[in-house]
Design a protein around this motif. Sequence first.
Motif, PDB file in Angstrom:
ATOM      1  N   ALA A 256      -7.385 -14.365   8.690  1.00  0.00           N
ATOM      2  CA  ALA A 256      -8.567 -13.966   7.918  1.00  0.00           C
ATOM      3  C   ALA A 256      -9.271 -15.198   7.368  1.00  0.00           C
TER       4      ALA A 256
ATOM      5  N   ASP B   4      -8.646  -4.449   6.597  1.00  0.00           N
ATOM      6  CA  ASP B   4      -7.946  -5.634   7.092  1.00  0.00           C
ATOM      7  C   ASP B   4      -8.932  -6.768   7.375  1.00  0.00           C
TER       8      ASP B   4
ATOM      9  N   LEU C 142      -4.177 -11.983   0.148  1.00  0.00           N
ATOM     10  CA  LEU C 142      -3.651 -11.973   1.510  1.00  0.00           C
ATOM     11  C   LEU C 142      -2.415 -12.845   1.584  1.00  0.00           C
TER      12      LEU C 142
ATOM     13  N   THR D 139      -4.641  -2.549  -0.359  1.00  0.00           N
ATOM     14  CA  THR D 139      -4.508  -3.992  -0.497  1.00  0.00           C
ATOM     15  C   THR D 139      -4.113  -4.412  -1.912  1.00  0.00           C
TER      16      THR D 139
ATOM     17  N   GLY E  42      -8.331  -9.713   8.280  1.00  0.00           N
ATOM     18  CA  GLY E  42      -7.951 -10.464   9.469  1.00  0.00           C
ATOM     19  C   GLY E  42      -8.630  -9.905  10.709  1.00  0.00           C
TER      20      GLY E  42
END
Lengths: 323, 334
Positions: free
Chosen positions: A253, B212, B256, A179, B214
């Motif tokens: 998210a 993740d 993100l 990430t 999400g």
Amino acid sequence: MKEILNVSNAVVEYDRQGLKVRAVAGVDLTLNAGEILGLVGESGCGKSTLGKAIVGILKTAHGEIVFDGSQVKKLTRGQRPKHFRNLQMVFQDPYGSLNPRRKIGAQIADGLVVGGSSRKDALHEAQDLLEKVGLPRNAIDRFPHEFSGGQRQRISIARALAAAPTAIVADEPISALDTSSQAQVANLLVNLVEEYDMGMVFISHDLSIVRRISDRVAVMYLGKIVEIGTVDQIWNNPSHPYTRALISAIPHADGTGFMPQDLPGDVPNPMSPPSGCRFHPRCPLAMPECAEIEPAFRTLSDGRSVACHLQTEGSEPVSISIG
Amino acid sequence: MDLLTVKNLTVTLATGRGDAAAVRDLSFTVGHGEFLGIAGESGSGKTMTALSLLGLLPHKGRATGSINFDGREILTSSKREYRDLRGKEIAMIFQDPMTSLHPMLTVEVQLTEHLRHHRKVSKDAARQSALELLSTVKIPDPEAALRAHPSQFSGGMRQRIAIAMALACEPKLLIADEPTTALDVTVQAGILKLLHQLRKERNLSVMVITHDLGVLSSLTDRIMIMYAGSEVETGLTSDLLQRPRHPYTKGLIAALPGHTNDAKSSQTKRLLSIEGMPPELGNFPSGCAFHTRCNYAIAACKSELPESIQISDSHRIFCPVDPFSAKASIEGAK
């Protein structure tokens, strides 16, 4: 805006036990200088195959790929005409795409030497390139295994930059990264495109990242582009049911417990593509004609193009909702 | 009493440069019927945490602390006790179903094997359960699927088969390690839906491990964020994603690409990113391991291990600075 890449009716075939499989079944697209074109679709849709054909790693069976005025031919053992140096590719796997036994500096310098530099100048310039991608200059004397995935991808990018590219095809360049590195490498690519006024085809399965960094998006399904338009058109008002399905499947998210929508079925086998519209067996909005007539590309009033019977040439896009 | 209570778990692995702690003093719980998400980047220790629950640590890996599962201590289990536990009471699904399924055996053999081992049922009864399991995970034509080999299925279908295998003995806890990372979003959504449904039908407790956020947002009740082997923040999914308090969590969420249609973020192509990289095993910084990348770090962060600060009953962070508290923002304004 200067067009640097033009793909028309490109077809790429693989041989499978004597049978021809069309991984790319007639694709048209253009890329302008200073533009990022996102190329999205599920795995098996032919986006990587198309990317490789664009830079000449794979041969096209039909159609033309024109880069900067001349036709791209498949790479051979012989040297390529010089100006094709400016068309480069960055691969997904930063572990497999660097030679583990050669120093970083030597690998980056190769591109510069082919371009006419002496080895010595090239090594010096390689240091500048490493700095450009955010790595220390002394990295030239180190080996790939000393670096993390994100750093290796930066090295791959530096190596592509050594050829002073005007167009880059980046095949899932951030998918294999963590990430933290994903955002950093994506930002690096955006910066480089602006600084050098390059064009970039950004291949990804992740529509949410494509939406952030691209100017235009092409959505591919089973070897064909089904919709192509600006990021805002594609994201805010998709006009093809497949585009809509891809967007609806992205989880949010945001902690609201939003459940993304699945698209049942798999990408069909390209050896025997469905009749009519290739998406019709999975399309929640399929009509009888979709199984029979292949929808032609039509340009809508907002300038985007789409291949779907629900849309009419020259009209406003009909908004698509599924599920 | 929670189904799983992990206290002060420390996992030490042998590396080329000596022993290194991959998981450091980790404490958490999973309640009955709860979905807990564990998020972190590679090397944060999330997978090692899961493997220590199953007694599957790599060679020379050691776990200390306490793991209480369903009322009993399991960290001190013998190999034999672990073998009875795995698959029967705690089951796991992995990222890549192609490597967790045996390529040369039919689905039937793989689906019935542990049923017969743990439950001592007859071949026919096991076959019947396998058929039911396959329809539970929505595999079309279960009869034909039993005779097929894993390679005859797509990635999404293989993951469904792996889930069916995991569910075979009706485990109390299911550990899902990156269950959808290798799948397309369209297929991922199907797996998320399935897990959600199984939860409703079976009152399953699940630990989902992924990078993740999400995926965790759609599935979990609570999320624990890990960095360099330690917990940095834990909270209810909505609290943690909407009001993150630890600088690392805040950074992860800010990085993100986003999904909303807000015009401001589509105008700018740059993503916010946390500078630097997560540290490697054996090279974790002193004090709070995140201090080397943290914009809010103070001197104490470098030298002292952060204590937990309870923000609410369900929300805690390991950060002495707590820069996003109401108090800190008032002081900042002054």
